[in-house]
Scaffold this active site. Structure first.
Site, PDB file in Angstrom:
ATOM      1  N   SER A  47      98.755  38.065  80.865  1.00  0.00           N
ATOM      2  CA  SER A  47      98.329  38.011  82.269  1.00  0.00           C
ATOM      3  C   SER A  47      99.382  37.334  83.151  1.00  0.00           C
ATOM      4  O   SER A  47      99.313  37.429  84.371  1.00  0.00           O
ATOM      5  CB  SER A  47      97.013  37.245  82.401  1.00  0.00           C
ATOM      6  N   GLY A 240      94.428  40.859  81.864  1.00  0.00           N
ATOM      7  CA  GLY A 240      95.716  41.514  82.086  1.00  0.00           C
ATOM      8  C   GLY A 240      96.374  41.066  83.370  1.00  0.00           C
ATOM      9  O   GLY A 240      95.746  40.409  84.204  1.00  0.00           O
ATOM     10  N   GLY A 242      98.715  41.336  87.061  1.00  0.00           N
ATOM     11  CA  GLY A 242      98.842  42.144  88.271  1.00  0.00           C
ATOM     12  C   GLY A 242      97.559  42.315  89.057  1.00  0.00           C
ATOM     13  O   GLY A 242      96.547  41.643  88.826  1.00  0.00           O
ATOM     14  N   CYS A 267      88.067  38.582  82.873  1.00  0.00           N
ATOM     15  CA  CYS A 267      89.161  38.404  83.833  1.00  0.00           C
ATOM     16  C   CYS A 267      89.589  39.718  84.496  1.00  0.00           C
ATOM     17  O   CYS A 267      88.837  40.243  85.294  1.00  0.00           O
ATOM     18  CB  CYS A 267      90.321  37.654  83.199  1.00  0.00           C
ATOM     19  N   LEU A 268      90.730  40.312  84.136  1.00  0.00           N
ATOM     20  CA  LEU A 268      91.085  41.603  84.758  1.00  0.00           C
ATOM     21  C   LEU A 268      89.992  42.635  84.432  1.00  0.00           C
ATOM     22  O   LEU A 268      89.626  43.453  85.274  1.00  0.00           O
ATOM     23  CB  LEU A 268      92.451  42.112  84.277  1.00  0.00           C
ATOM     24  N   ASN A 309      92.664  31.755  84.415  1.00  0.00           N
ATOM     25  CA  ASN A 309      94.009  32.187  84.776  1.00  0.00           C
ATOM     26  C   ASN A 309      93.899  33.438  85.625  1.00  0.00           C
ATOM     27  O   ASN A 309      93.979  34.549  85.117  1.00  0.00           O
ATOM     28  CB  ASN A 309      94.823  32.478  83.518  1.00  0.00           C
ATOM     29  N   GLY A 311      94.576  35.180  89.856  1.00  0.00           N
ATOM     30  CA  GLY A 311      95.032  35.044  91.238  1.00  0.00           C
ATOM     31  C   GLY A 311      94.292  35.979  92.174  1.00  0.00           C
ATOM     32  O   GLY A 311      94.460  35.918  93.391  1.00  0.00           O
ATOM     33  N   HIS A 351      87.683  32.470  81.014  1.00  0.00           N
ATOM     34  CA  HIS A 351      88.120  32.844  79.667  1.00  0.00           C
ATOM     35  C   HIS A 351      87.305  32.174  78.570  1.00  0.00           C
ATOM     36  O   HIS A 351      87.638  31.058  78.150  1.00  0.00           O
ATOM     37  CB  HIS A 351      89.615  32.521  79.504  1.00  0.00           C
ATOM     38  N   GLU A 353      87.355  32.776  75.559  1.00  0.00           N
ATOM     39  CA  GLU A 353      88.180  32.562  74.355  1.00  0.00           C
ATOM     40  C   GLU A 353      89.053  31.318  74.516  1.00  0.00           C
ATOM     41  O   GLU A 353      89.737  30.914  73.572  1.00  0.00           O
ATOM     42  CB  GLU A 353      89.042  33.803  74.070  1.00  0.00           C
TER      43      GLU A 353
END
Ligand code: GLN
Length: 374
Positions: A47, A240, A242, A267-268, A309, A311, A351, A353
């Site tokens: 990521s 991931g 971007g 997340c992504l 994590n 953005g 996350h 994990e």
């Protein structure tokens, strides 16, 4: 001999320090992570593709590095910013110093600068593009290079790091003290899960195996029909790099899966699930990165301390009538989880994990197993 290095931000702010890792120049989005430990897991998390990570904790490198702590084969962050690099790693698991590890993988680092000032600057003015260079260029020239670099918005970075071919994963999470798989799964796996690889962290796969899954990891462009043809008990959408809205075709693919098979996104994967439901994502000012983000589960009222994590985030209002917001971040009220109970689908922005970070949310892998058990 130590070499001088410069970190220049797109807004013209510059910092001087010493080079470590690879000598040279690197361009990326400068972000900060508040974890006190786990720098190798952070650097190797895909990521972070296209990003220069500033660690807010002052000393890094003290436990060295080991291949066991890699989340994906090599560092994916393009640069690292550290207040003080430990000159001598000391840990029985260490195989290589952080400096040598980053040199070998051609990742540039800078140390010896005031990371408190840098982190405060990024919080006030936002994450932004930056350059680390130890090639002697003037700070002004480097800032200009940062100013003209392409930012994260609109960038599909997931397709580039995704696996090219499907593979099966059956290894339980390793015991860090022995390196041997813990006796988590009992007997044969109970669930066949297809995991979309948008930039997968290995520990997610371990934790899926731990709750009884046999995981087939597939490339990000795999169609819904191809996945359904495997007759999986569930589909997992990974993390991931971007901009989630830029991952080609992912929203349509996931939309075609929702309602047909239980889905769990992280997340992504969570952001793509929101887009598949007709929601919207947006770029945050400086994001959430670290191991101390408080998240409230709105169904139970419980608070989890989470590893994060990201953005980008999912726009709350865009989900109205499409999904239930199940978790929120207690620092800024942003969406941290959503669910579509009728479709047996749920996702979290944080996350579970960890790796690195607290394991408060590990139970979510079990929740996915429960959904698949019906
Ligand atoms: N860890 C992730 O999956 C990050 C998702 C996305 N690239 C973001 O920054 O928001």
């Amino acid at each position: 001999m130590t070499k001088r290095a410069v970190l220049a931000l797109a807004d013209g702010t510059t910092f001087e320090g010493r080079a470590f890792g690879a000598v040279g120049e690197t361009v990326g989005e400068v972000v900060f992570n508040t974890s006190m430990y786990g720098y190798q897991e952070i650097l190797t998390d895909p990521s972070y593709v296209g990003q220069i990570v500033t660690m807010s904790y002052p000393e890094m490198g003290n436990v060295g590095t080991t291949p066991e702590d890699e989340e994906a084969g090599k560092p994916h962050a393009v640069g690292m910013v550290v207040r003080a690099l430990a000159s001598q790693p000391s840990n029985w698991r260490s195989k290589e110093s952080l400096d040598a590890y980053l040199k070998r993988h051609n990742v540039a680092g800078i140390e010896g600068l005031d990371t408190r000032r840098l982190v405060r600057h990024l919080r006030t003015h936002g994450a932004q593009m930056g350059v680390i260079s130890s090639e002697g260029l003037s700070p002004t020239a480097l800032a200009e290079r940062a100013r003209t670099a392409h930012g994260m918005e609109g960038l599909d970075l997931a397709t580039g790091v995704s696996t090219k071919t499907p593979y099966t994963f059956t290894a339980p999470s390793p015991d860090v003290f022995t390196g041997i798989g813990e006796a988590h799964p009992q007997g044969e796996p109970r669930f066949d899960v297809v995991a979309y690889d948008y930039g997968l962290k290995k520990s997610m796969l371990h934790f899926l195996v731990d709750v009884g899954c046999r995981v087939t990891v597939v490339p990000s462009h795999t169609t819904a029909d191809e996945v359904l043809a495997r007759r999986p008990h569930g589909v997992f959408l990974a993390n991931g790099p971007g901009d989630p809205a830029a991952v080609k075709g992912a929203d349509r693919t996931v939309a075609a899966l929702l309602g047909k098979v239980p889905v769990f996104g992280i997340c992504l994967g969570h952001q793509i699930m929101a887009l598949a439901l007709g929601g919207r994502t947006y770029k945050m000012k400086f994001g959430h990165r670290g191991g101390n983000q408080p998240v409230k589960d709105l169904t139970t009222g419980k608070v989890e301390i989470t590893a994060q994590n990201h953005g980008f985030a999912v726009d709350d209002a865009s989900l109205k009538g499409k999904a239930v917001v199940t978790h929120i971040n207690l620092n800024d009220g942003t969406v941290e989880g959503l669910a579509v109970p009728d479709a047996r689908a749920f996702s979290v922005q944080y996350h579970p994990e960890a790796s690195p970070g607290p394991h408060d949310a590990r139970y979510l892998f079990g929740r996915f197993a429960k959904l698949m058990a019906g």
